[in-house]
Structures are given as structure tokens and as C-alpha cells.
Design an enzyme around this catalytic site. Structure first.
Site, short mmCIF file in Angstrom:
data_model
loop_
_atom_site.label_atom_id
_atom_site.label_comp_id
_atom_site.label_asym_id
_atom_site.label_seq_id
_atom_site.Cartn_x
_atom_site.Cartn_y
_atom_site.Cartn_z
N GLN A 202 0.86 -1.40 -0.08
CA GLN A 202 -0.02 -0.04 0.04
C GLN A 202 0.81 1.27 -0.14
O GLN A 202 0.30 2.23 -0.41
CB GLN A 202 -0.98 0.01 1.17
CG GLN A 202 -0.11 -0.04 2.57
CD GLN A 202 -1.22 0.06 3.93
OE1 GLN A 202 -1.71 -0.82 3.89
NE2 GLN A 202 -1.77 1.21 4.41
N CYS B 241 -5.08 0.88 3.68
CA CYS B 241 -5.48 -0.77 4.04
C CYS B 241 -6.90 -1.23 4.05
O CYS B 241 -7.10 -2.34 3.44
CB CYS B 241 -4.87 -1.26 5.48
SG CYS B 241 -5.89 -0.12 6.71
N GLU C 225 -1.78 3.40 -7.21
CA GLU C 225 -0.68 4.35 -7.55
C GLU C 225 -0.35 4.94 -5.90
O GLU C 225 0.65 5.83 -5.91
CB GLU C 225 -1.35 5.65 -7.99
CG GLU C 225 -1.63 5.21 -9.57
CD GLU C 225 -2.38 6.29 -10.28
OE1 GLU C 225 -2.93 7.29 -9.45
OE2 GLU C 225 -2.58 6.31 -11.30
N HIS D 226 -5.94 -1.47 11.49
CA HIS D 226 -5.27 -2.06 10.36
C HIS D 226 -5.96 -3.06 9.83
O HIS D 226 -6.14 -4.04 10.58
CB HIS D 226 -3.88 -2.34 10.63
CG HIS D 226 -3.02 -2.59 9.45
ND1 HIS D 226 -3.24 -1.94 8.19
CD2 HIS D 226 -2.31 -3.84 9.15
CE1 HIS D 226 -2.46 -2.37 7.29
NE2 HIS D 226 -1.79 -3.54 7.87
N ASN E 253 -0.99 -9.52 4.69
CA ASN E 253 -0.88 -7.97 4.79
C ASN E 253 -0.65 -7.31 3.51
O ASN E 253 -0.59 -7.79 2.49
CB ASN E 253 0.24 -7.65 5.73
CG ASN E 253 0.17 -6.38 6.43
OD1 ASN E 253 -0.45 -5.55 6.27
ND2 ASN E 253 1.31 -6.07 7.37
#
Length: 315
Positions: free
Chosen positions: A117, A123, A190, A262, A282
Site C-alpha cells: 500500500q 489498508c 498508485e 489496520h 498484509n
């Protein structure tokens, strides 16, 4: 001696020391520092060295606190102090006694490769799109990589804030209200906010809603993972030892709340050397953790609140 001149090993050893430690606790830590680094000081010199050491530690802790806050903002992104409960239907189950002892959806075609990320608090988009990808595969047998950037750029109306954070149920609502989310190939990631460039012709999946799991129920989470597929969850993403995880079963008894949330994806579970664990995907790249994954302790008082805000989409 400037604090930046302290060896990195020493910095990490003493990161646990907080500004509010008592004098006796600091004395103990100082004696440990002197012993472990083979320091010897005269009675006249030691008070001076102690004062310098203490000042350096306080500077390190303040710097570290600021760094942690920035890290939480840029590398997590599940909205802090935001509502973690949606309005999805509730997952119901009788019991999980007949669930298999271990499950790993990665080898069964449900899970796309790990992504990064970057410096964007997105996230929530990675967690949601991972859950949608799994359910799409379950329904069609086709694994399609979906666009996180589409969710980041286009779900402001639902209440998300792009790289400034968001949450899972708003993202599900966006995909539902929008009648789809584009593929990652058509709308690549991006790691920054941009104008919404959704194209109806590039839709990779749609959802009709989502299902919430009972809160704080690891048995329900295990049953859902075993019978539904990868499940989107939220965990406490602030602990420093989690940030530096690289192998083994992550077990931190102090990780109990959702304070800096998260969003991640549970893709399986198992037991190794007598330790129950969750397999968690993750979004910090494949160089983090174990090829981008963390094995988190399971059946350990709902560690890091992994079962506090779990859900999956209806595709």
C-alpha cells in the site's frame, strides 16, 4: 554524544523506556545499560554520563512516538476512532467442531499476490478487495485481481477518505452502490489520491452486500474461514514488534484493542509446534514478514482484536 550516534541495537533495546518511568526503574535500566556495554565510570563521572543517557532516551522516545503516529497514519488506514460496525447481515453458525484442523486458501486459487500500500492509508481497500477476490473465485472459479485504487479514489461519497483512511463496510457499500469495482489491470494502484477513473466496461466484480461475523468470536471466525473463504478483519496495527515481524507465530499479550486499526485478510489457520495461528495477508509488500504474511496467535484471548470487526462480501 548525540542520540543519533547510539548504535541501532541499543536504540531498539531501550525503546520500551517511556518518559514516565520512575527514578528506580530508570536506575535499573541504567545499570543494565552499563553492564551490557561494559561501561565503567568514576564516582565523579557517572552522574554526568547518567544525565546524558537519560536525556538521549527521552529524545529517542519522543522521536519514536512521532514516528509511530506517522507510521500508523500512512501504513495502516482503517479509520482511527471510526465506526467499526456496519449494517451487514450477521453470520450464523451452529458450531465449528467439524471444521478442518487447518485451512490455507492460498494454495486453492482464492488469493492474489501480496501488494504494497506504500505511504497511503489504504489498508481498508486492500482488505476488502482481497475478500471480494476470494468470494468471486468461490463463485466462478476465476481469480481476478481487483483495483484498490478504484476504492481509494471513488468511495468518498460513502465516507472513506482515500489515502487518509476509511473502513471496510463503506468500501463494500461503494462497490454495491456503484454496481462494481474495476480490475487492477484496468485501474492500477498508485498509492496516492486521484480523480475517480472508474470505467463500467472494466468491472471485475460486483457485490450485493456483506456479512458481519459476531464480535470477539474466534470460533465464528474459524468457521467462516473454513467454510466461506478469506475473511476481511481489522487488527491493532500499532505494536512495534508487529511492524518488525519476520517469522514464527506473532504472540503479543499486550495487543488487545483496536486503537490504531489496520485492515488485513485472514486466508487460513493452523497449528504448529502446539501453537494455534491465523494466516494473515498484509498489504506492506512481500519483503515484509514472511513473504508478506504474518502468522498470528489464535485462541489467545482474541489477540490484537482480530475477531472484533470481521466480515466478508456477498458476491
Amino acid at each position: 554524544m548525540h542520540w543519533l550516534s547510539i548504535p541501532i541495537v541499543t536504540v531498539f533495546l531501550y525503546l520500551k523506556i517511556a518518559d514516565g518511568l520512575s527514578v528506580s526503574a530508570l536506575d535499573i535500566e541504567w545499570q543494565e545499560f552499563v553492564r551490557s556495554h561494559n561501561k565503567t565510570y568514576s564516582a565523579h563521572e557517572e552522574p554526568v554520563r547518567y544525565a546524558v543517557w537519560k536525556e538521549n532516551l527521552l529524545v529517542i522516545n519522543r522521536h519514536n512516538s512521532e514516528t509511530n503516529e506517522e507510521y500508523a497514519r500512512l501504513r495502516t488506514g482503517f479509520e482511527i476512532n471510526g465506526n467499526i460496525e456496519g449494517s451487514g447481515s450477521i453470520f450464523k453458525y451452529i458450531n465449528g467442531s467439524e471444521d478442518p484442523s487447518e485451512v490455507d486458501w492460498r494454495g486453492k486459487g482464492y488469493v492474489t499476490p501480496v501488494k504494497n500500500q506504500g505511504g497511503c492509508g489504504s489498508c481498508y481497500a486492500f482488505s476488502v478487495k482481497g475478500a471480494v477476490e476470494g468470494q468471486l473465485f468461490r463463485k466462478t472459479g476465476k481469480l481476478v485481481s481487483l483495483s484498490e485504487q478504484n476504492i481509494v479514489d471513488c468511495s468518498f461519497k460513502e465516507g472513506n477518505h482515500g489515502c487518509g483512511g476509511g473502513n471496510k463496510f463503506r468500501s463494500y457499500n461503494y462497490i454495491k452502490n456503484n454496481n462494481g469495482v474495476d480490475t487492477a489491470e484496468a485501474y492500477p494502484y498508485e498509492a496516492k489520491n486521484g480523480p475517480c477513473r472508474f470505467r463500467r466496461s472494466e468491472v471485475g466484480a460486483t457485490v450485493t452486500g456483506y456479512v458481519d461475523l459476531p464480535r470477539n468470536d474466534e470460533i465464528a471466525l474459524r468457521h467462516a474461514v473454513a467454510n466461506i473463504g478469506p475473511i476481511a478483519v481489522s487488527i491493532e496495527g500499532f505494536p512495534r514488534d508487529f511492524r518488525f515481524y519476520d517469522h514464527g507465530v506473532y504472540d503479543n499479550p499486550n495487543c488487545t484493542k483496536l486503537e490504531s486499526m489496520h485492515a488485513v485478510l485472514v486466508v487460513g489457520y493452523g497449528t504448529r509446534y502446539g501453537l494455534d495461528y491465523w494466516i494473515v495477508k498484509n498489504s506492506w509488500g512481500s519483503r515484509w514478514g514472511k513473504a508478506g504474511y504474518v502468522f498470528m496467535a489464535r485462541n489467545k484471548d482474541n489477540q490484537c482484536c482480530i475477531a472484533c470487526a470481521a466480515n466478508y462480501p456477498v458476491v
